[in-house]
Design an enzyme around this catalytic site. Sequence first.
Site, PDB file in Angstrom:
ATOM      1  N   LYS A 134       0.985  -1.060  -0.166  1.00  0.00           N
ATOM      2  CA  LYS A 134       0.085   0.084  -0.149  1.00  0.00           C
ATOM      3  C   LYS A 134       0.767   1.001   0.033  1.00  0.00           C
ATOM      4  CE  LYS A 134      -1.520   2.867   2.009  1.00  0.00           C
ATOM      5  NZ  LYS A 134      -1.280   4.270   1.599  1.00  0.00           N
TER       6      LYS A 134
ATOM      7  N   GLU B 225       9.835  16.200  14.932  1.00  0.00           N
ATOM      8  CA  GLU B 225      10.286  16.055  13.304  1.00  0.00           C
ATOM      9  C   GLU B 225       9.565  17.246  12.598  1.00  0.00           C
ATOM     10  OE1 GLU B 225       9.102  12.487  11.409  1.00  0.00           O
ATOM     11  OE2 GLU B 225      11.326  12.203  10.734  1.00  0.00           O
TER      12      GLU B 225
ATOM     13  N   GLU C 262       9.950   1.671  10.595  1.00  0.00           N
ATOM     14  CA  GLU C 262      10.752   2.527  10.498  1.00  0.00           C
ATOM     15  C   GLU C 262      10.322   4.013  10.628  1.00  0.00           C
ATOM     16  OE1 GLU C 262      12.991   4.843   9.160  1.00  0.00           O
ATOM     17  OE2 GLU C 262      13.154   4.203   7.142  1.00  0.00           O
TER      18      GLU C 262
ATOM     19  N   CYS D  31      13.791  10.864   6.832  1.00  0.00           N
ATOM     20  CA  CYS D  31      13.818  10.425   8.323  1.00  0.00           C
ATOM     21  C   CYS D  31      14.961  10.607   9.021  1.00  0.00           C
ATOM     22  CB  CYS D  31      13.353   9.097   8.320  1.00  0.00           C
ATOM     23  SG  CYS D  31      14.162   8.024   7.061  1.00  0.00           S
TER      24      CYS D  31
ATOM     25  N   GLU E  71      -0.406   7.595  -1.352  1.00  0.00           N
ATOM     26  CA  GLU E  71      -1.158   8.064  -2.550  1.00  0.00           C
ATOM     27  C   GLU E  71      -0.478   8.930  -3.379  1.00  0.00           C
ATOM     28  OE1 GLU E  71      -2.305   8.323   0.547  1.00  0.00           O
ATOM     29  OE2 GLU E  71      -3.348  10.107   1.013  1.00  0.00           O
TER      30      GLU E  71
ATOM     31  N   GLY F 169       3.113   4.652  13.288  1.00  0.00           N
ATOM     32  CA  GLY F 169       3.713   3.250  13.421  1.00  0.00           C
ATOM     33  C   GLY F 169       3.020   2.695  14.837  1.00  0.00           C
TER      34      GLY F 169
ATOM     35  N   GLY G 259       7.142   5.514   7.899  1.00  0.00           N
ATOM     36  CA  GLY G 259       6.233   6.621   8.089  1.00  0.00           C
ATOM     37  C   GLY G 259       6.467   7.234   9.359  1.00  0.00           C
TER      38      GLY G 259
HETATM   39  P1  NAI Z   1       2.101   8.723   7.580  1.00  0.00           P
HETATM   40  O1  NAI Z   1       2.788   8.019   8.409  1.00  0.00           O
HETATM   41  O2  NAI Z   1       0.578   9.217   7.811  1.00  0.00           O
HETATM   42  O3  NAI Z   1       2.202   7.839   6.303  1.00  0.00           O
HETATM   43  C1  NAI Z   1       2.914   6.883   5.735  1.00  0.00           C
HETATM   44  C2  NAI Z   1       2.042   5.588   5.223  1.00  0.00           C
HETATM   45  O4  NAI Z   1       0.932   5.218   6.057  1.00  0.00           O
HETATM   46  C3  NAI Z   1       1.198   6.270   3.971  1.00  0.00           C
HETATM   47  O5  NAI Z   1       1.103   5.224   3.012  1.00  0.00           O
HETATM   48  C4  NAI Z   1      -0.281   6.431   4.517  1.00  0.00           C
HETATM   49  O6  NAI Z   1      -0.985   6.019   3.661  1.00  0.00           O
HETATM   50  C5  NAI Z   1      -0.112   5.125   5.618  1.00  0.00           C
HETATM   51  N1  NAI Z   1      -1.108   5.143   6.573  1.00  0.00           N
HETATM   52  C6  NAI Z   1      -1.922   6.487   7.191  1.00  0.00           C
HETATM   53  N2  NAI Z   1      -2.562   6.145   8.324  1.00  0.00           N
HETATM   54  C7  NAI Z   1      -2.550   4.853   8.128  1.00  0.00           C
HETATM   55  C8  NAI Z   1      -3.329   3.795   9.361  1.00  0.00           C
HETATM   56  N3  NAI Z   1      -4.019   4.260  10.262  1.00  0.00           N
HETATM   57  N4  NAI Z   1      -3.077   2.478   8.898  1.00  0.00           N
HETATM   58  C9  NAI Z   1      -1.972   2.094   8.103  1.00  0.00           C
HETATM   59  N5  NAI Z   1      -1.380   3.035   7.235  1.00  0.00           N
HETATM   60  C10 NAI Z   1      -1.573   3.935   7.322  1.00  0.00           C
HETATM   61  O7  NAI Z   1       2.865   9.948   7.092  1.00  0.00           O
HETATM   62  P2  NAI Z   1       2.398  11.179   6.311  1.00  0.00           P
HETATM   63  O8  NAI Z   1       1.272  11.890   6.911  1.00  0.00           O
HETATM   64  O9  NAI Z   1       2.671  11.053   5.043  1.00  0.00           O
HETATM   65  O10 NAI Z   1       3.464  12.419   6.880  1.00  0.00           O
HETATM   66  C11 NAI Z   1       3.421  13.101   8.213  1.00  0.00           C
HETATM   67  C12 NAI Z   1       4.642  13.065   8.997  1.00  0.00           C
HETATM   68  O11 NAI Z   1       5.194  11.645   9.098  1.00  0.00           O
HETATM   69  C13 NAI Z   1       5.876  13.734   8.236  1.00  0.00           C
HETATM   70  O12 NAI Z   1       5.698  15.252   8.291  1.00  0.00           O
HETATM   71  C14 NAI Z   1       7.030  13.016   8.699  1.00  0.00           C
HETATM   72  O13 NAI Z   1       7.238  13.909   9.788  1.00  0.00           O
HETATM   73  C15 NAI Z   1       6.571  11.752   9.069  1.00  0.00           C
HETATM   74  N6  NAI Z   1       7.161  11.024   7.980  1.00  0.00           N
HETATM   75  C16 NAI Z   1       8.267  10.055   8.135  1.00  0.00           C
HETATM   76  C17 NAI Z   1       8.662   9.308   7.141  1.00  0.00           C
HETATM   77  C18 NAI Z   1       9.945   8.483   7.325  1.00  0.00           C
HETATM   78  O14 NAI Z   1      10.534   8.114   6.467  1.00  0.00           O
HETATM   79  N7  NAI Z   1      10.252   7.919   8.538  1.00  0.00           N
HETATM   80  C19 NAI Z   1       8.031   9.263   5.931  1.00  0.00           C
HETATM   81  C20 NAI Z   1       6.997   9.926   5.769  1.00  0.00           C
HETATM   82  C21 NAI Z   1       6.633  10.828   6.686  1.00  0.00           C
END
Ligand code: NAI
Length: 495
Positions: free
Chosen positions: A187, A397, A262, A296, A190, A245, A240
């Site tokens: 998944k 972050e 991660e 990250c 988007e 997480g 993410g």
């Molecule tokens: P997010 O953690 O919401 O999204 C990451 C993935 O998780 C996406 O594919 C999303 O659709 C999915 N997701 C969202 N809600 C979920 C749920 N309840 N259950 C399962 N999967 C779910 O990150 P987002 O909103 O894109 O970015 C927000 C913040 O997260 C950023 O500002 C940054 O601080 C952090 N981030 C960290 C990353 C890293 O590499 N560690 C990568 C992207 C974001």
Amino acid sequence: MVIETKGADAPSARAFQQFIGGQWVAGATGETYERRSPATGDLVETIPWGGVEDARRGIDAARAAFDAGTWSKAPAAQRAQVLRTVAAKLREQLLPLAQLLSKEVGKPTNMAIAEVAMAADVYDYYAGLALDIRGDAITNYAPDAVGLTVHEPVGVVGVITPWNFPLLLISWKLAPALAAGCTVVAKPSEFTAGTTFELARIIAEAGAPAGVINVVTGPGNVVGAELAASAKVDKVAFTGSTAIGKTIMQAASGNLKKISLELGGKSPNVVFADANIDQAVGGSFFGIYLNTGQVCQAGSRLLVQESVKDEFMAKLTAFTKTVKVGNPEDPSTTMGPVINEAQLEKVVRYVHLGEEEGAQMLCGGGRLTGDAYDRGLYVQPTIFDHVQNSMQIAQEEIFGPVLSVMTFKDADEALRIANDTVYGLAAAVWTKNIDTAFKMAKGIQAGTVWVNAYHSAGLPYMPYGGYKQSGIGRELGHEGLEEYMETKAIQLKLA
Ligand code: NAI
Ligand code: MG
């Protein structure tokens, strides 16, 4: 498989379908999501905005493929051959893939090319490890017994990935999962799903049987949440935010599936007075600004030893002013836009917060406007000096090109500040003194510590992951393969 859309908006924009059981199929909801370029607002692609039913179809396809054994019990040489073919095809299709990646993320084309090339290397690396999965013989616990350990694939893996390095971070999961013999439902975010669909096409064309790789798109809290909760999924691998997480860890507890997470970071980048200052300036620059700071492991907390602070900051600030923010397709651009409106608002909010908290802005200052900037989501690289580690801009972050700068007197103080965070993903130390280097490398609580480098290239050979709230488990290296295997202990009693 891929349908061309018509219309003046963007002739090359494609409409992807879900990839399930080796077929391109319409999403069950009939809804779609339009991804628009963060650089220009033009349409990049449309993807299915699927629901729980799509997730379940993907899971069922992966389950059936795993249980059939055509992949999970295939000879190692066959799995290795498929992985090597994926690597070769990624290299053959490097430019079109990089162009799509650049449009989705907004990263400069040369950075996107590097990402595709690095992803290809991951498949080659795990093709090698797939050929050398071996257990142990434990022969000394009793005179009339032999113990063996064997490794078996974990099963169906749910893979949930973010938008910042969409092709690389998913490859860190897919390559070892496929090497181990697992099947996958992915998944992607988007914002960057097109490159994941293209990758699934490549993996299928490389010879992975139908159902080994499935890609379903839709809201994270629906499709992603189903992957995390489903009793038919044996493991979930996520990159993410730390907040999501934690949600995934809770959802995974229903069937006690394995997890690897991660997550976020607020990584300290520590410069000692005896360092090669010009190298440290260059590394610190790269450490915070790569990918518009949306990394990250970004070196977002810069700790500089007091005696070299003025010289160091003068050089780093001058270097920062040379950054050319702009359209990623312009070859002179060194920094593209941020990924989406939410990320733009987040960066701007933290820039205001830094000023309110009393930090001193050396350069930058939020959104860039005027002319072509108005069409996209552009921010200035920003440096805050005189930061206290207790400030929000030092603890949270930001995920943008915003650097928080602090000073320290000696290694003990540097260690105390470096470790005063809930995160522990990465860190760097710049020094020519080997005692200082090892004291810091051993003392910093983080999954990766670089000495005289930042973002450097131990990958995919070295394990990667976080201490504390930066994650659970390790990706890459031998450890990254073990995450996708169970260990079975076989005990033979000699008759
Ligand atoms: P997010 O953690 O919401 O999204 C990451 C993935 O998780 C996406 O594919 C999303 O659709 C999915 N997701 C969202 N809600 C979920 C749920 N309840 N259950 C399962 N999967 C779910 O990150 P987002 O909103 O894109 O970015 C927000 C913040 O997260 C950023 O500002 C940054 O601080 C952090 N981030 C960290 C990353 C890293 O590499 N560690 C990568 C992207 C974001
Ligand atoms: Mg989110």
